[in-house]
Write a protein that holds these residues in place. Structure first.
Motif, PDB file in Angstrom:
ATOM      1  N   GLN A  56      -1.883   6.192  -1.587  1.00 27.23           N
ATOM      2  CA  GLN A  56      -2.642   5.935  -0.357  1.00 27.23           C
ATOM      3  C   GLN A  56      -3.425   4.628  -0.458  1.00 27.23           C
ATOM      4  O   GLN A  56      -3.480   3.847   0.500  1.00 27.23           O
ATOM      5  CB  GLN A  56      -3.599   7.094  -0.070  1.00 27.23           C
ATOM      6  CG  GLN A  56      -2.903   8.369   0.341  1.00 27.23           C
ATOM      7  CD  GLN A  56      -3.848   9.565   0.368  1.00 27.23           C
ATOM      8  OE1 GLN A  56      -4.724   9.703  -0.489  1.00 27.23           O
ATOM      9  NE2 GLN A  56      -3.655  10.431   1.363  1.00 27.23           N
ATOM     10  N   ARG A 103     -11.852  -6.655  -4.407  1.00 21.49           N
ATOM     11  CA  ARG A 103     -10.677  -5.776  -4.405  1.00 21.49           C
ATOM     12  C   ARG A 103     -10.956  -4.522  -5.231  1.00 21.49           C
ATOM     13  O   ARG A 103     -10.616  -3.424  -4.834  1.00 21.49           O
ATOM     14  CB  ARG A 103      -9.455  -6.523  -4.944  1.00 21.49           C
ATOM     15  CG  ARG A 103      -8.167  -5.712  -4.971  1.00 21.49           C
ATOM     16  CD  ARG A 103      -7.788  -5.138  -3.608  1.00 21.49           C
ATOM     17  NE  ARG A 103      -7.548  -6.150  -2.639  1.00 21.49           N
ATOM     18  CZ  ARG A 103      -6.454  -6.303  -1.918  1.00 21.49           C
ATOM     19  NH1 ARG A 103      -5.458  -5.464  -2.065  1.00 21.49           N
ATOM     20  NH2 ARG A 103      -6.355  -7.254  -1.036  1.00 21.49           N
ATOM     21  N   ALA A 158      -2.682   2.071  -2.364  1.00 22.52           N
ATOM     22  CA  ALA A 158      -1.699   0.976  -2.329  1.00 22.52           C
ATOM     23  C   ALA A 158      -1.284   0.661  -0.902  1.00 22.52           C
ATOM     24  O   ALA A 158      -1.217  -0.506  -0.503  1.00 22.52           O
ATOM     25  CB  ALA A 158      -0.478   1.352  -3.175  1.00 22.52           C
ATOM     26  N   GLU A 159      -1.019   1.692  -0.125  1.00 20.36           N
ATOM     27  CA  GLU A 159      -0.600   1.481   1.266  1.00 20.36           C
ATOM     28  C   GLU A 159      -1.722   0.827   2.077  1.00 20.36           C
ATOM     29  O   GLU A 159      -1.481  -0.123   2.824  1.00 20.36           O
ATOM     30  CB  GLU A 159      -0.219   2.822   1.889  1.00 20.36           C
ATOM     31  CG  GLU A 159       0.314   2.688   3.303  1.00 20.36           C
ATOM     32  CD  GLU A 159       0.739   4.040   3.879  1.00 20.36           C
ATOM     33  OE1 GLU A 159       0.691   4.152   5.118  1.00 20.36           O
ATOM     34  OE2 GLU A 159       1.107   4.936   3.114  1.00 20.36           O
ATOM     35  N   THR A 160      -2.937   1.311   1.916  1.00 19.02           N
ATOM     36  CA  THR A 160      -4.073   0.767   2.673  1.00 19.02           C
ATOM     37  C   THR A 160      -4.337  -0.696   2.326  1.00 19.02           C
ATOM     38  O   THR A 160      -4.611  -1.513   3.206  1.00 19.02           O
ATOM     39  CB  THR A 160      -5.346   1.593   2.387  1.00 19.02           C
ATOM     40  OG1 THR A 160      -5.104   2.943   2.778  1.00 19.02           O
ATOM     41  CG2 THR A 160      -6.547   1.048   3.139  1.00 19.02           C
ATOM     42  N   LEU A 161      -4.240  -1.021   1.025  1.00 21.38           N
ATOM     43  CA  LEU A 161      -4.558  -2.380   0.577  1.00 21.38           C
ATOM     44  C   LEU A 161      -3.339  -3.305   0.548  1.00 21.38           C
ATOM     45  O   LEU A 161      -3.466  -4.481   0.192  1.00 21.38           O
ATOM     46  CB  LEU A 161      -5.200  -2.335  -0.817  1.00 21.38           C
ATOM     47  CG  LEU A 161      -6.523  -1.586  -0.909  1.00 21.38           C
ATOM     48  CD1 LEU A 161      -7.041  -1.593  -2.345  1.00 21.38           C
ATOM     49  CD2 LEU A 161      -7.552  -2.161   0.043  1.00 21.38           C
ATOM     50  N   HIS A 162      -2.161  -2.755   0.916  1.00 21.23           N
ATOM     51  CA  HIS A 162      -0.919  -3.535   0.954  1.00 21.23           C
ATOM     52  C   HIS A 162      -0.598  -4.143  -0.410  1.00 21.23           C
ATOM     53  O   HIS A 162      -0.297  -5.346  -0.525  1.00 21.23           O
ATOM     54  CB  HIS A 162      -0.984  -4.627   2.031  1.00 21.23           C
ATOM     55  CG  HIS A 162      -1.348  -4.097   3.380  1.00 21.23           C
ATOM     56  ND1 HIS A 162      -0.501  -3.309   4.123  1.00 21.23           N
ATOM     57  CD2 HIS A 162      -2.498  -4.192   4.107  1.00 21.23           C
ATOM     58  CE1 HIS A 162      -1.103  -2.972   5.255  1.00 21.23           C
ATOM     59  NE2 HIS A 162      -2.313  -3.490   5.267  1.00 21.23           N
ATOM     60  N   VAL A 163      -0.679  -3.293  -1.426  1.00 19.60           N
ATOM     61  CA  VAL A 163      -0.307  -3.689  -2.786  1.00 19.60           C
ATOM     62  C   VAL A 163       0.571  -2.582  -3.365  1.00 19.60           C
ATOM     63  O   VAL A 163       0.741  -1.527  -2.757  1.00 19.60           O
ATOM     64  CB  VAL A 163      -1.549  -3.913  -3.685  1.00 19.60           C
ATOM     65  CG1 VAL A 163      -2.410  -5.059  -3.161  1.00 19.60           C
ATOM     66  CG2 VAL A 163      -2.383  -2.643  -3.809  1.00 19.60           C
ATOM     67  N   SER A 164       1.100  -2.818  -4.553  1.00 22.75           N
ATOM     68  CA  SER A 164       1.932  -1.789  -5.189  1.00 22.75           C
ATOM     69  C   SER A 164       1.056  -0.754  -5.894  1.00 22.75           C
ATOM     70  O   SER A 164      -0.122  -0.999  -6.185  1.00 22.75           O
ATOM     71  CB  SER A 164       2.870  -2.436  -6.211  1.00 22.75           C
ATOM     72  OG  SER A 164       2.114  -2.896  -7.324  1.00 22.75           O
TER      73      SER A 164
END
Length: 137
Positions: free
Chosen positions: A96, A80, A98-104
Motif C-alpha cells: 500500500q 520520503r 509503495a502504491e501511494t508513494l509510486h515506488v517499488s
C-alpha cells in the motif's frame, strides 16, 4: 457533579472528568473537605483530591515529554522517510505504501530499514507507536 469513590485509577478519573464531573474525591476525604468540594464545584471551581492532581500532572508531563521526544526523532527523517513512517503509523502494508508513494515495494523496504536503523527501533510496531506518540495520527 462530584465523583466520590474508593477507586482512584487514572482511567476512572479521566472518564469521570470527560463525562462532566466537576470534582473527584476519594471516600476517605474528611467530611469538611467534601462539604468544601460541594460548595466549590457549585461555584464553578473544579476540585480534585491532591493525590489525583499530583498523578495527573505527572502523567501529563510524561506524555508531553514522550510527544516532544517522538517529534524530535521523526524530525531526523528525510521527507520520503517521514511519509513512509506516517503510512506505517496508519497501518498501511508495504504494498500500500509503495502504491501511494509510486515506488517499488523494495524501495519501501529499504526506507523502512533506514528508518528503523536511524531511530534505533526494532520493528514497524515500534515505529507506529512513535508516530502515535508524536501526535501525527
Amino acid at each position: 457533579m462530584i465523583v466520590l469513590t474508593t477507586f482512584d485509577a487514572d482511567d476512572t478519573v479521566l472518564a469521570a472528568l470527560r463525562a462532566g464531573a466537576g470534582g473527584f474525591l476519594l471516600k476517605d476525604a474528611p467530611p469538611a473537605r467534601i462539604v468544601e468540594a460541594v460548595c466549590r464545584v457549585a461555584a464553578g471551581e473544579p476540585i480534585l483530591a491532591p493525590a489525583i492532581t499530583r498523578r495527573l500532572l505527572e502523567r501529563t508531563t510524561a506524555e508531553a515529554g514522550a510527544h516532544t521526544r517522538a517529534r524530535g526523532a521523526l524530525a531526523a527523517l528525510t521527507p520520503r522517510e517521514h511519509a513512509v513512517a506516517l503510512a506505517v503509523g496508519h497501518g498501511d502494508t508495504n504494498a500500500q505504501i509503495a502504491e501511494t508513494l509510486h515506488v517499488s515495494v523494495a524501495t519501501v523496504k529499504a526506507h523502512l530499514t533506514r528508518i528503523l536503523a536511524r531511530l534505533q527501533l526494532s520493528n514497524r510496531t515500534q515505529l507506529a507507536l512513535l508516530v502515535h506518540d508524536a501526535g501525527l495520527l
